[in-house]
Design an enzyme around this catalytic site. Structure first.
Site, PDB file in Angstrom:
ATOM      1  NE  ARG A   1      35.963  36.772  37.514  1.00  7.32           N
ATOM      2  CZ  ARG A   1      37.027  37.123  38.058  1.00  7.32           C
ATOM      3  NH1 ARG A   1      36.554  36.976  39.678  1.00  7.32           N
ATOM      4  NH2 ARG A   1      38.246  37.100  37.102  1.00  7.32           N
TER       5      ARG A   1
ATOM      6  CG  ASN B   1      36.604  43.242  40.692  1.00  5.71           C
ATOM      7  OD1 ASN B   1      37.325  43.438  41.298  1.00  5.71           O
ATOM      8  ND2 ASN B   1      37.296  41.788  39.892  1.00  5.71           N
ATOM      9  CD  GLU B   2      40.213  42.558  36.676  1.00  4.03           C
ATOM     10  OE1 GLU B   2      39.849  41.454  35.658  1.00  4.03           O
ATOM     11  OE2 GLU B   2      41.414  42.934  37.096  1.00  4.03           O
TER      12      GLU B   2
ATOM     13  CD  GLU C   1      42.162  42.533  41.274  1.00  5.69           C
ATOM     14  OE1 GLU C   1      42.585  41.275  40.963  1.00  5.69           O
ATOM     15  OE2 GLU C   1      41.344  42.557  41.574  1.00  5.69           O
TER      16      GLU C   1
ATOM     17  CD1 TRP D   1      44.398  34.366  36.112  1.00  5.53           C
ATOM     18  CD2 TRP D   1      45.981  34.828  33.766  1.00  5.53           C
ATOM     19  NE1 TRP D   1      45.026  35.574  36.165  1.00  5.53           N
ATOM     20  CE2 TRP D   1      45.670  36.527  35.303  1.00  5.53           C
ATOM     21  CE3 TRP D   1      46.397  35.593  32.788  1.00  5.53           C
ATOM     22  CZ2 TRP D   1      46.715  37.549  35.005  1.00  5.53           C
ATOM     23  CZ3 TRP D   1      47.145  36.202  32.556  1.00  5.53           C
ATOM     24  CH2 TRP D   1      47.335  37.597  33.652  1.00  5.53           C
TER      25      TRP D   1
HETATM   26  C1  GLA Z   1      40.948  40.281  38.609  1.00  4.34           C
HETATM   27  C2  GLA Z   1      40.339  39.789  38.862  1.00  4.34           C
HETATM   28  C3  GLA Z   1      40.216  39.346  40.485  1.00  4.34           C
HETATM   29  C4  GLA Z   1      41.277  38.023  40.145  1.00  4.34           C
HETATM   30  C5  GLA Z   1      42.449  38.363  39.510  1.00  4.34           C
HETATM   31  C6  GLA Z   1      43.182  36.751  39.088  1.00  4.34           C
HETATM   32  O1  GLA Z   1      42.204  41.054  38.477  1.00  4.34           O
HETATM   33  O2  GLA Z   1      39.613  41.310  39.452  1.00  4.34           O
HETATM   34  O3  GLA Z   1      39.074  38.959  41.256  1.00  4.34           O
HETATM   35  O4  GLA Z   1      40.122  36.998  39.254  1.00  4.34           O
HETATM   36  O5  GLA Z   1      42.174  38.654  38.633  1.00  4.34           O
HETATM   37  O6  GLA Z   1      44.300  37.300  38.589  1.00  4.34           O
END
Ligand code: GLA
Length: 664
Positions: free
Chosen positions: A106, A144-145, A300, A308
């Site tokens: 991704r 996202n992030e 989140e 991970w």
């Molecule tokens: C990040 C991402 C999520 C997921 C989490 C897993 O925060 O935004 O999509 O991958 O990590 O911990």
């Protein structure tokens, strides 16, 4: 909003439609009222170039809405589909070593790629047109992030964008040459067209080029956010967020926070690390501070183990709830998870979900249900909702200093956030809540401002800190502050710049103790430095850093003892205007640091919270929140009503227990 938001990332495209119906029922059972939808749905929404398929998403949003679950709708740009990379491989990111990062994972896009931005804009426009008026929509979730995996790209498109950014900043190549100090090592540029990103090089790269590239990279990601936000704002007045990642080095969140309507954060403390509760508390305080004290969202967290780390510890019973209340206590008005239903395929199948592989008859689901019920209860937790958290102490946090101090070829190896954390721990041990601040921000609400290693400081920042002390504040300046200006040129004449006047000292020479690997040959560990003075509680130890301080007009409050620094100042105090300015020439260990802060905070009249070992206290609005992070029941003597039970406080708090105490 009438209550706390509660929910998580929802990825319905990973499941058949029958499961969606069960999801909504279970969401209702768990008290979920917000789902983040579509974050990784680009390939499903636009399976082939220009062909949009929204039918499935219509159905999902309608189902959620019918079930009373609101939607935080993503712009879906975080993971471009394989067809885009195949057609336009030039939009893929490239590392400093020249390695292309391909599809199949991704975030495989270059933030500066005009191709990526064009396709992203088209996708966002289509999503916004379709859903801007959907009744379930309460929040937009841009991308996202940002920068999580690819924060810096070194490809040719990035090189071109970097040159434009530099031209905008410097105007002329002469000015750039001067700022970058290119007289050194034959680095002179005749024109902007000669400049590249700081790609892999034989040895130390030009430090100012590297810093400018860090600044540029944060700005480029922010430009991606801004482009999407503009499309949304042209059509919708629903608030916009993008999820931050706590102390994330690659994005200067002070700048980013100006652009979002609500700050949201992703947070994954390691349950196996005993310092996690304190570090997480610091992260929550940063989020509240970035938003200027406004409520923020925990976008989140994991309901259990992540997938991970090398070893993925489970959360202890009650720990997810305790850490959620930590967020609420420190200013969050919503608690969300990654993710709703644990995946069965893909790289995150071993990451916990609110509905785990084991189903609903599980500890994780029961804890999710319990917290949901508490946050949705008609009375109790709502006394905290929307309330402010007041801090009388500010800690200066600065991305330029972070970027620069961790560069190689520095006086010593420093982890900037660890420096900040050591001051944060000292403040917490002294029983105070802190805000994070910018040196040039409004410092007037604070009785004490702490400045940890503000390595890179502009004249304006130094003048603002001086004005704070002169105006009656208690200013505490830590080592390695004011060493460089914004171009990374050394401040000569004793470092510290204008703070020499403020502090009444100058720094003649750096003298850090031996690095641990050298020390290991002899004694087995880095030798501690010893400090002495009433202000540090008598005799104490320090580590990491020492220096030769020359006193011009300050009082010496503690000195180094033994070794080459014997008798030299370690802590000094200087009256400045109607305030005072302290200088700390080392990193004090926790006991002397707490003693020192105790002295400063008492003199400054800073209010204290109760102190019980293992228990975190913080006040939000009129409620005193107590969270027991230890693994034993503790005795609490705070009187009042516990809003979670409606009963008088029990006088004790079990491990991972939480009390919301309305005092009096
Ligand atoms: C990040 C991402 C999520 C997921 C989490 C897993 O925060 O935004 O999509 O991958 O990590 O911990």
């Amino acid at each position: 909003m009438s209550g706390f938001w509660y929910g998580g990332d929802y990825n319905p495209e990973q499941w058949p439609a029958e499961v969606w119906r069960e999801d909504v029922q279970l969401m209702n059972r768990a008290g979920v009222n917000l789902a983040s939808v579509g974050i990784f749905s680009w390939a499903r929404i636009e399976p082939r170039e220009g062909e949009f398929d929204f039918d499935w998403l219509d159905e999902v949003l309608d189902l959620l809405h019918a079930g009373g679950v609101s939607v935080d709708l993503a712009t879906a740009t975080a993971s471009p589909p394989p067809w885009l990379a195949l057609k336009h491989p030039e939009m893929l990111p490239v590392t400093a070593e020249g390695v292309t990062l391909w599809s199949g994972s991704r975030q495989a896009y270059c933030p500066s790629s005009p191709v990526y931005r064009r396709y992203a804009a088209r996708l966002v426009t289509a999503i916004v047109e379709r859903y801007a008026d959907h009744p379930a929509l309460v929040l937009w979730h841009v991308n996202n992030e940002y920068g999580c995996h690819v924060s810096h790209c070194y490809c040719d498109a990035s090189a071109a964008a970097f040159r434009s950014w530099l031209e905008e900043k410097y105007g002329t190549i002469e000015r750039l040459n001067e700022a970058w100090g290119t007289a050194f090592w034959s680095q002179h540029y005749a024109g902007f067209d000669e400049i590249l990103p700081p790609r892999s090089a034989p040895t130390f790269k030009n430090p100012t080029q590297v810093l400018d590239f860090d600044r540029f990279s944060s700005d480029e990601l922010l430009a991606c956010f801004r482009a999407e936000a503009e499309i949304i704002r042209s059509r919708s007045s629903i608030p916009i967020t993008t999820n931050f990642m706590g102390f994330f080095k690659a994005a200067d969140y002070w700048a980013w926070a100006q652009e979002v309507d609500i700050v949201s954060d992703d947070s994954y403390p390691d349950p196996a690390d005993p310092l996690s509760p304190a570090y997480a508390a610091m992260q929550r305080d940063l989020m509240r501070s970035l938003g200027g004290g406004k409520p923020w969202l925990l976008m989140e967290q994991s309901p259990g183990a992540v997938n991970w780390r090398e070893r993925n510890a489970a959360k202890l019973p009650g720990q997810m709830r305790a850490w959620s209340y930590q967020c609420v206590a420190r200013g969050a008005d919503g608690i969300l998870f990654f993710q709703w239903r644990q995946a069965v395929a893909g790289a995150e199948k071993f990451h916990a979900g609110m509905v785990p592989h084991g189903g609903t008859d599980t500890r994780i689901f029961r804890e999710v249900e319990q917290l949901g019920a508490e946050l949705r209860a008609p009375s109790g937790t709502d006394a905290l909702l929307g309330q402010p958290v007041t801090a009388q102490v500010g800690i200066v946090f600065d991305w330029d200093s972070w970027w620069a101090i961790e560069q190689p070829a520095s006086p010593t190896k420093v982890q900037y956030v660890h420096e900040v954390f050591s001051w944060y721990l000292g403040a917490a041990a002294a029983g105070v809540t802190v805000d994070f601040v910018q040196a040039t921000g409004d410092l007037t609400p604070y009785r004490t401002v702490i400045v940890p290693s503000l390595f890179v400081a502009s004249d304006e920042q130094l003048a603002a800190l001086d004005a704070y002390a002169a105006g009656g504040g208690a200013l505490v300046v830590g080592h390695l502050t004011g060493i460089l200006d914004k171009d990374l040129h050394a401040r000569t004449g004793g470092y510290l710049g204008a703070l020499r006047e403020t502090l009444g000292v100058r720094v003649e020479e750096f003298a850090p103790p031996a690095a641990p690997d050298l020390a290991a040959v002899g004694a087995g560990r880095a030798p501690a430095l010893h400090v002495r003075g009433d202000v540090v509680g008598g005799d104490g130890t320090a580590s990491e850093w020492g220096e030769y301080v020359v006193v011009d007009s300050a009082e010496v409050e503690a000195t180094f003892v033994g070794g080459a620094l014997d008798g030299h100042p370690a802590v000094t105090r200087h009256a400045r205007g109607s305030g005072e300015a302290w200088y700390v020439a080392t990193r004090l260990d926790q006991v002397p640091l707490t003693a020192f802060l105790d002295r400063v905070l008492t003199a400054a009249g800073v209010d204290r919270l109760p102190q019980v070992p293992g228990v975190e206290f913080v006040r939000r609005g009129d409620v005193l929140v107590a969270i027991n992070h230890s693994d034993e029941t503790v005795v609490l003597d705070q009187q009042g009503t516990d809003l979670l039970t409606g009963e008088p406080t029990a006088g004790r708090l079990e491990a991972q227990g939480v009390a919301l105490i309305a005092e009096g």
